[in-house]
Design an enzyme around this catalytic site. Structure first.
Site, PDB file in Angstrom:
ATOM      1  N   CYS A 273       0.834  -1.207   0.000  1.00 24.58           N
ATOM      2  CA  CYS A 273       0.000   0.000   0.000  1.00 24.58           C
ATOM      3  C   CYS A 273       0.864   1.250   0.000  1.00 24.58           C
ATOM      4  CB  CYS A 273      -0.926  -0.013   1.217  1.00 24.58           C
ATOM      5  SG  CYS A 273      -2.016   1.432   1.314  1.00 24.58           S
TER       6      CYS A 273
ATOM      7  N   CYS B  52      -0.520   4.034   2.203  1.00 21.95           N
ATOM      8  CA  CYS B  52      -0.281   3.829   3.631  1.00 21.95           C
ATOM      9  C   CYS B  52       1.164   4.120   4.007  1.00 21.95           C
ATOM     10  CB  CYS B  52      -0.599   2.387   4.027  1.00 21.95           C
ATOM     11  SG  CYS B  52      -2.202   1.767   3.489  1.00 21.95           S
ATOM     12  N   ASP B  53       2.099   3.608   3.204  1.00 21.90           N
ATOM     13  CA  ASP B  53       3.503   3.563   3.634  1.00 21.90           C
ATOM     14  C   ASP B  53       4.455   4.420   2.818  1.00 21.90           C
ATOM     15  OD1 ASP B  53       2.707   1.712   5.556  1.00 21.90           O
ATOM     16  OD2 ASP B  53       3.028   0.011   4.208  1.00 21.90           O
TER      17      ASP B  53
END
Length: 312
Positions: A133, A136-137
């Site tokens: 992701c 997300c990261d």
């Protein structure tokens, strides 16, 4: 008979339980064969949920959700749901042990999981430089070099996203041709920070105690080897949705699903079957973010309350 059955105990399922019980439904049960929390509990860091400024692990982040969501009467049963059937105006929840439970409405929030490549080192460094992701990261790799594995729209779109954050993005695909849409691919090719490596496969994800440090690659045309230094790799080769509870004995789905197996819903999270809702990563066009899954669950619960009220 249950007012509402919720299948799945991640952010979508828990939020659905909170809003359904706080909204007045008295007999609401969440069926989750394990402990509630969902896929996010395996994340090492969670820092992008609005209103939560402290960086926490996914497990620590989800702990308060259980206490809050059970406060208003939501019950949790550790039972595995085999399938959901429509019986007249109601639903039958069939469990793997052969037992059944009836419900007036059902919210399915069983989520899914990213496909893994099976490359050596992937499991070792998952969450330590290997991610699925970019949203997300990606921020953790600000001004660093990263790689993306994949050839579809998601892989190319996330490469474009990462190029705004990272110093360089190497997009690795086993074929010269991409499945991504031509317009998206053209945007990526016009991004100077993205380098295309085709047709290449990954032999090994390398790293040390600090995490991922590089990749060993192989040209799938001539067999030549290549090594690159990176701080992280995003494996974006597909996503498996957990839609088995929709599948009937004859193999057909209870509700409409698209070519990717995702439930087709409207803005109220309603499927084409009245009283059946789908929320979170299971549904079409899901953003696969905790905040979005939570919103889906709340929306589905409000829809379920409305449905039950209209069918008294």
């Amino acid at each position: 008979m249950l007012d509402l059955a919720i299948i799945g105990g991640g952010p979508a399922g828990l939020s659905a339980g909170l809003y359904a019980t706080r909204g007045g439904l008295k007999n609401v049960v969440m069926f989750e064969k394990g402990m509630p929390g969902g896929q996010i509990t395996s994340s090492s860091e969670m820092e992008n949920y609005p209103g939560v400024s402290e960086v926490k692990s996914g497990f620590d982040f989800m702990m308060p959700w259980q206490e809050q969501c059970f406060r208003f009467g939501l019950k949790h049963e550790m039972k595995e749901v085999l399938r959901v059937k429509k019986i007249g105006e109601h639903f039958s929840i069939i469990f793997s042990d052969g037992s059944e439970e009836q419900a007036k409405a059902v919210i399915v929030a069983t989520g899914g999981s990213p496909k893994r490549s099976g490359v050596k080192g992937e499991d070792t460094f998952w969450g330590k430089g290997v991610s699925s992701c970019a949203t997300c990261d990606g921020f953790f790799y600000k001004d660093k070099e990263v790689a993306v594995l994949g050839g579809g729209d998601t892989a190319v779109e996330e490469s474009i996203y990462l190029a705004k954050i990272c110093s360089k993005v190497t997009l690795i695909h086993r074929r010269d041709a991409f499945r991504a849409s031509p317009i998206t691919l053209e945007r990526a090719k016009n991004e100077p920070k993205i380098e295309f490596l085709t047709p290449y496969g990954i032999d090994e994800i390398c790293g040390d105690d600090s995490g991922v440090t590089g990749l060993k690659l192989k040209n799938l045309q001539d067999g030549s080897a290549k090594e690159i230094n990176i701080a992280g790799i995003f494996v974006l080769i597909g996503y498996n949705v957990n839609n088995s509870v929709f599948m009937q004995e004859d193999g057909t789905p209870l509700c409409e699903i698209n070519e990717y197996g995702q439930a087709v819903v409207n803005l109220k999270m309603e499927t084409n079957i009245p009283g059946l809702f789908a929320a979170g990563d299971l549904r079409k066009d899901a953003s696969k973010q905790v905040v979005c899954a939570a919103a889906d669950g709340a929306t589905a619960a409000l829809g379920a309350i409305e449905y039950i009220e209209h069918h008294k």
